[in-house]
Design an enzyme around this catalytic site. Structure first.
Site, short mmCIF file in Angstrom:
data_model
loop_
_atom_site.label_atom_id
_atom_site.label_comp_id
_atom_site.label_asym_id
_atom_site.label_seq_id
_atom_site.Cartn_x
_atom_site.Cartn_y
_atom_site.Cartn_z
N LEU A 95 0.87 -1.17 0.00
CA LEU A 95 0.00 0.00 0.00
C LEU A 95 0.91 1.22 0.00
O LEU A 95 1.94 1.22 0.67
CB LEU A 95 -0.90 0.03 1.24
CG LEU A 95 -1.94 -1.10 1.37
CD1 LEU A 95 -2.67 -0.99 2.71
CD2 LEU A 95 -2.94 -1.07 0.22
N ASP A 96 0.53 2.27 -0.75
CA ASP A 96 1.41 3.45 -0.76
C ASP A 96 1.29 4.21 0.56
O ASP A 96 0.44 3.93 1.40
CB ASP A 96 1.13 4.34 -1.98
CG ASP A 96 -0.24 5.00 -1.95
OD1 ASP A 96 -0.65 5.50 -0.88
OD2 ASP A 96 -0.89 5.06 -3.02
N ILE A 97 2.18 5.17 0.74
CA ILE A 97 2.31 5.84 2.03
C ILE A 97 1.02 6.53 2.47
O ILE A 97 0.73 6.62 3.67
CB ILE A 97 3.48 6.86 1.98
CG1 ILE A 97 3.79 7.39 3.38
CG2 ILE A 97 3.19 7.98 0.99
CD1 ILE A 97 5.07 8.21 3.46
#
Length: 285
Positions: free
Chosen positions: A110-112
């Protein structure tokens, strides 16, 4: 006489050193040795071979002897899906229970700025299969969208949109209430490409202001796992993931007394056996 051999990257992944893709990169970087010689990508080994990784001996296990553990983590926004960050930012691995002789492998990323469900396992083969596009695992996200969402936007995203890295689509889009800049939708996608959910909405001139993964396959984010907390999956749930990946289910490894103590100190929580919710059937539009 036929000798049973397996690709080195597959055996290393099964030993819990990382995903198969990570192990392929490590072999190419010269980090693995077989019988004292630096290994090459494509090498096959037997269980009697002597294998080292980063100059440390690797305990080789046959497929049916490998422990299969899976935990669910509720990722907060602001954490990175990497083991270490040069800038010192918090990573998802920092709050996971400690293992001896194994590593947690993230099943996808998952991206930040995305929160929610992340799965981790000690079984590299399980991780590899669940992440592979051919497995067709559903991922469901709760999305808060800024802008006026019209029916033609939803139809376009379900029928398919051409992005810079190829065609993409949602298999289901459901409105979940709210209005104006606080309108929420649930969307289902079958891939894990970089920022794919956000980019699909952006293709319609709309902006995602909040994004949270709430389901991976038949595993739903447990409300008792608050942001930054993790929960161990049950035998039934791990069996379900194994079958989805095309692997034979097997008994989850029992914790050793030392692991029980360490996991307890890490605020280990075991989930009670319960009936799993089944995902909704995708609805065409």
């Amino acid at each position: 006489m036929t000798t049973n051999t397996e690709k080195l990257q597959k055996v290393l992944a099964r030993a819990g050193l990382g995903s198969r893709r990570e192990m392929e990169a490590a072999i190419e970087a010269g980090r693995a040795k077989v019988n004292g010689k630096v290994a090459r990508l494509g090498d096959r080994i037997e269980m009697r071979d002597r294998v080292e990784f980063d100059d440390r001996p690797v305990t080789l296990r046959a497929a049916d002897e490998t422990p299969r553990r899976v935990i669910m983590y509720n990722k907060p926004e602001g954490e990175l899906c990497t083991r270490k960050d040069p800038e010192g930012r918090r990573t998802v691995f920092e709050r996971l229970p400690r293992l001896k002789g194994e590593r947690w492998i993230a099943i996808g990323r998952l991206d930040i700025n995305t929160s929610g469900l992340l799965l981790f396992t000690t079984d590299g083969e399980l991780a590899n299969r669940l992440m592979h596009p051919s497995t067709q695992i559903e991922r469901e996200y709760a999305v808060r969208v800024m802008g006026e969402v019209r029916r033609e936007h939803v139809v376009a995203m379900v029928e398919g949109v051409m992005l810079e890295d190829g065609p993409a689509r949602f298999t289901d889009v459901q409105e979940f209430g709210g209005e104006g800049i606080n309108t929420w939708f649930h969307v289902v996608i079958m891939e894990g490409r970089n920022r794919e959910v956000r980019r699909l909405w952006e293709s319609q001139g709309l902006t995602v202001s909040r994004l949270k993964r709430v389901r991976y396959g038949n595993i739903f984010l447990d409300k008792r796992a608050r942001a930054g907390e993790w929960i161990e999956l049950t035998q039934d749930e791990i069996d379900d993931l194994s079958l989805a990946a095309g692997l034979t289910p097997r008994k989850v490894a029992e914790l050793t007394p030392d692991e029980k103590n360490r996991w307890s100190r890490d605020k280990h929580k075991r989930r009670p056996v319960q009936a799993m919710r089944k995902p909704k059937s995708p609805k065409g539009r």
